[in-house]
Design a protein around this motif. Sequence first.
Motif, PDB file in Angstrom:
ATOM      1  N   VAL A  28      -0.891   5.164  16.796  1.00 35.57           N
ATOM      2  CA  VAL A  28      -1.803   4.397  15.951  1.00 35.57           C
ATOM      3  C   VAL A  28      -0.972   3.751  14.855  1.00 35.57           C
ATOM      4  O   VAL A  28      -0.116   4.404  14.249  1.00 35.57           O
ATOM      5  N   ASP A  29      -1.220   2.470  14.598  1.00 32.03           N
ATOM      6  CA  ASP A  29      -0.562   1.808  13.468  1.00 32.03           C
ATOM      7  C   ASP A  29      -1.557   0.842  12.836  1.00 32.03           C
ATOM      8  O   ASP A  29      -2.564   0.477  13.445  1.00 32.03           O
ATOM      9  N   VAL A  30      -1.261   0.440  11.611  1.00 34.74           N
ATOM     10  CA  VAL A  30      -2.156  -0.435  10.859  1.00 34.74           C
ATOM     11  C   VAL A  30      -1.310  -1.425  10.065  1.00 34.74           C
ATOM     12  O   VAL A  30      -0.199  -1.110   9.628  1.00 34.74           O
ATOM     13  N   ALA A  31      -1.847  -2.624   9.891  1.00 35.41           N
ATOM     14  CA  ALA A  31      -1.175  -3.640   9.082  1.00 35.41           C
ATOM     15  C   ALA A  31      -1.199  -3.233   7.618  1.00 35.41           C
ATOM     16  O   ALA A  31      -2.113  -2.525   7.173  1.00 35.41           O
TER      17      ALA A  31
ATOM     18  N   PRO B 295       0.839  -1.200   0.000  1.00 35.05           N
ATOM     19  CA  PRO B 295       0.000   0.000   0.000  1.00 35.05           C
ATOM     20  C   PRO B 295       0.876   1.254   0.000  1.00 35.05           C
ATOM     21  O   PRO B 295       1.988   1.254   0.524  1.00 35.05           O
ATOM     22  N   SER B 296       0.361   2.302  -0.571  1.00 34.92           N
ATOM     23  CA  SER B 296       1.093   3.565  -0.592  1.00 34.92           C
ATOM     24  C   SER B 296       1.136   4.160   0.814  1.00 34.92           C
ATOM     25  O   SER B 296       0.316   3.816   1.680  1.00 34.92           O
ATOM     26  N   ASN B 297       2.061   5.058   1.044  1.00 35.84           N
ATOM     27  CA  ASN B 297       2.121   5.770   2.324  1.00 35.84           C
ATOM     28  C   ASN B 297       0.826   6.531   2.568  1.00 35.84           C
ATOM     29  O   ASN B 297       0.349   6.601   3.700  1.00 35.84           O
ATOM     30  N   GLU B 298       0.263   7.076   1.499  1.00 35.24           N
ATOM     31  CA  GLU B 298      -0.994   7.803   1.611  1.00 35.24           C
ATOM     32  C   GLU B 298      -2.117   6.878   2.100  1.00 35.24           C
ATOM     33  O   GLU B 298      -2.916   7.243   2.953  1.00 35.24           O
ATOM     34  N   MET B 299      -2.169   5.655   1.546  1.00 38.17           N
ATOM     35  CA  MET B 299      -3.191   4.694   1.967  1.00 38.17           C
ATOM     36  C   MET B 299      -2.981   4.297   3.425  1.00 38.17           C
ATOM     37  O   MET B 299      -3.949   4.219   4.201  1.00 38.17           O
ATOM     38  N   MET B 300      -1.732   4.059   3.822  1.00 37.81           N
ATOM     39  CA  MET B 300      -1.434   3.702   5.217  1.00 37.81           C
ATOM     40  C   MET B 300      -1.892   4.827   6.152  1.00 37.81           C
ATOM     41  O   MET B 300      -2.497   4.568   7.193  1.00 37.81           O
ATOM     42  N   GLU B 301      -1.626   6.069   5.780  1.00 41.07           N
ATOM     43  CA  GLU B 301      -2.036   7.206   6.603  1.00 41.07           C
ATOM     44  C   GLU B 301      -3.564   7.339   6.653  1.00 41.07           C
ATOM     45  O   GLU B 301      -4.126   7.688   7.693  1.00 41.07           O
ATOM     46  N   THR B 302      -4.220   7.050   5.544  1.00 39.81           N
ATOM     47  CA  THR B 302      -5.684   7.077   5.515  1.00 39.81           C
ATOM     48  C   THR B 302      -6.246   6.050   6.488  1.00 39.81           C
ATOM     49  O   THR B 302      -7.168   6.343   7.255  1.00 39.81           O
ATOM     50  N   TRP B 303      -5.699   4.838   6.462  1.00 39.34           N
ATOM     51  CA  TRP B 303      -6.165   3.782   7.371  1.00 39.34           C
ATOM     52  C   TRP B 303      -5.897   4.158   8.834  1.00 39.34           C
ATOM     53  O   TRP B 303      -6.744   3.947   9.697  1.00 39.34           O
ATOM     54  N   LYS B 304      -4.730   4.723   9.096  1.00 38.60           N
ATOM     55  CA  LYS B 304      -4.418   5.153  10.466  1.00 38.60           C
ATOM     56  C   LYS B 304      -5.411   6.218  10.926  1.00 38.60           C
ATOM     57  O   LYS B 304      -5.870   6.199  12.067  1.00 38.60           O
ATOM     58  N   LYS B 305      -5.737   7.134  10.043  1.00 36.33           N
ATOM     59  CA  LYS B 305      -6.705   8.184  10.395  1.00 36.33           C
ATOM     60  C   LYS B 305      -8.081   7.576  10.663  1.00 36.33           C
ATOM     61  O   LYS B 305      -8.782   7.993  11.588  1.00 36.33           O
ATOM     62  N   GLU B 306      -8.478   6.595   9.867  1.00 39.08           N
ATOM     63  CA  GLU B 306      -9.756   5.926  10.104  1.00 39.08           C
ATOM     64  C   GLU B 306      -9.796   5.314  11.508  1.00 39.08           C
ATOM     65  O   GLU B 306     -10.800   5.424  12.222  1.00 39.08           O
ATOM     66  N   ILE B 307      -8.702   4.672  11.896  1.00 41.66           N
ATOM     67  CA  ILE B 307      -8.633   4.050  13.226  1.00 41.66           C
ATOM     68  C   ILE B 307      -8.633   5.123  14.309  1.00 41.66           C
ATOM     69  O   ILE B 307      -9.351   5.009  15.306  1.00 41.66           O
ATOM     70  N   ALA B 308      -7.843   6.180  14.114  1.00 42.90           N
ATOM     71  CA  ALA B 308      -7.810   7.277  15.090  1.00 42.90           C
ATOM     72  C   ALA B 308      -9.193   7.919  15.219  1.00 42.90           C
ATOM     73  O   ALA B 308      -9.631   8.243  16.333  1.00 42.90           O
ATOM     74  N   ASP B 309      -9.891   8.067  14.111  1.00 37.62           N
ATOM     75  CA  ASP B 309     -11.247   8.634  14.143  1.00 37.62           C
ATOM     76  C   ASP B 309     -12.213   7.709  14.880  1.00 37.62           C
ATOM     77  O   ASP B 309     -13.068   8.177  15.639  1.00 37.62           O
ATOM     78  N   ALA B 310     -12.089   6.398  14.665  1.00 36.24           N
ATOM     79  CA  ALA B 310     -12.935   5.439  15.381  1.00 36.24           C
ATOM     80  C   ALA B 310     -12.653   5.506  16.875  1.00 36.24           C
ATOM     81  O   ALA B 310     -13.581   5.511  17.697  1.00 36.24           O
ATOM     82  N   GLU B 311     -11.382   5.593  17.241  1.00 36.29           N
ATOM     83  CA  GLU B 311     -11.006   5.693  18.656  1.00 36.29           C
ATOM     84  C   GLU B 311     -11.565   6.972  19.271  1.00 36.29           C
ATOM     85  O   GLU B 311     -12.092   6.965  20.394  1.00 36.29           O
ATOM     86  N   ALA B 312     -11.471   8.081  18.538  1.00 33.61           N
ATOM     87  CA  ALA B 312     -11.994   9.363  19.043  1.00 33.61           C
ATOM     88  C   ALA B 312     -13.514   9.313  19.207  1.00 33.61           C
ATOM     89  O   ALA B 312     -14.060   9.807  20.205  1.00 33.61           O
ATOM     90  N   ALA B 313     -14.210   8.710  18.253  1.00 31.86           N
ATOM     91  CA  ALA B 313     -15.663   8.588  18.354  1.00 31.86           C
ATOM     92  C   ALA B 313     -16.048   7.681  19.524  1.00 31.86           C
ATOM     93  O   ALA B 313     -17.028   7.959  20.238  1.00 31.86           O
ATOM     94  N   PHE B 314     -15.286   6.627  19.746  1.00 33.12           N
ATOM     95  CA  PHE B 314     -15.489   5.714  20.873  1.00 33.12           C
ATOM     96  C   PHE B 314     -15.348   6.482  22.193  1.00 33.12           C
ATOM     97  O   PHE B 314     -16.228   6.428  23.068  1.00 33.12           O
ATOM     98  N   ALA B 315     -14.267   7.238  22.334  1.00 33.21           N
ATOM     99  CA  ALA B 315     -14.021   8.012  23.551  1.00 33.21           C
ATOM    100  C   ALA B 315     -15.100   9.082  23.752  1.00 33.21           C
ATOM    101  O   ALA B 315     -15.567   9.307  24.875  1.00 33.21           O
ATOM    102  N   GLN B 316     -15.506   9.730  22.678  1.00 30.29           N
ATOM    103  CA  GLN B 316     -16.536  10.777  22.770  1.00 30.29           C
ATOM    104  C   GLN B 316     -17.868  10.183  23.214  1.00 30.29           C
ATOM    105  O   GLN B 316     -18.561  10.757  24.052  1.00 30.29           O
ATOM    106  N   MET B 317     -18.219   9.041  22.652  1.00 22.06           N
ATOM    107  CA  MET B 317     -19.471   8.402  23.047  1.00 22.06           C
ATOM    108  C   MET B 317     -19.426   7.980  24.521  1.00 22.06           C
ATOM    109  O   MET B 317     -20.421   8.133  25.237  1.00 22.06           O
ATOM    110  N   ALA B 318     -18.288   7.481  24.975  1.00 24.99           N
ATOM    111  CA  ALA B 318     -18.151   7.089  26.386  1.00 24.99           C
ATOM    112  C   ALA B 318     -18.348   8.296  27.296  1.00 24.99           C
ATOM    113  O   ALA B 318     -18.996   8.203  28.343  1.00 24.99           O
TER     114      ALA B 318
END
Length: 150
Positions: free
Chosen positions: A100-103, A26-49
């Motif tokens: 945050v990291d992604v496979a 995957p491109s570096n751009e794709m890796m960063e996109t996936w990391k952002k998706e995970i960071a966004d999910a984590e932020a939404a999880f924390a906000q909902m809590a």
Amino acid sequence: MNTSKIIYTLFLVTLLSACAKQEKEPSNEMMETWKKEIADAEAAFAQMAKEEGMNKAFLAFAAEDAVLMRGNQLIEKKTGIAEYMKDQDSKGLAWSPEFVDVAKSGDLGYTYGYYTFSYEDQEGNPAEAKGVFHTVWKRQEDGSWKFVWD
């Protein structure tokens, strides 16, 4: 080796090469996109809590096969998490990932960082517990990220 064996061998090598799964990095751009998706999910999880309580947040962001580890005890599957969390409606849990990291496959990732849990002690005084969290995230069939380990 006769000619027919050579041709047969070359045919097999060509066929196997064509059938082999070609993994593209995957491109570096794709890796960063996936990391952002995970960071966004984590932020939404924390906000909902924070806004709706731990119970709702953990159930909303847990995969069906998720596992929690709490005090050397494994709480398995979303149904087990629902039972464990049923009386935990506190809104005092706050966290944010430090990392945050992604496979490279884009289907698994992880986060870690620090959390603070604010609560009232036995005398009704404000208290805090602080620690480190580690969450493993898995991309679901619908493209969303749910945690499988917390």
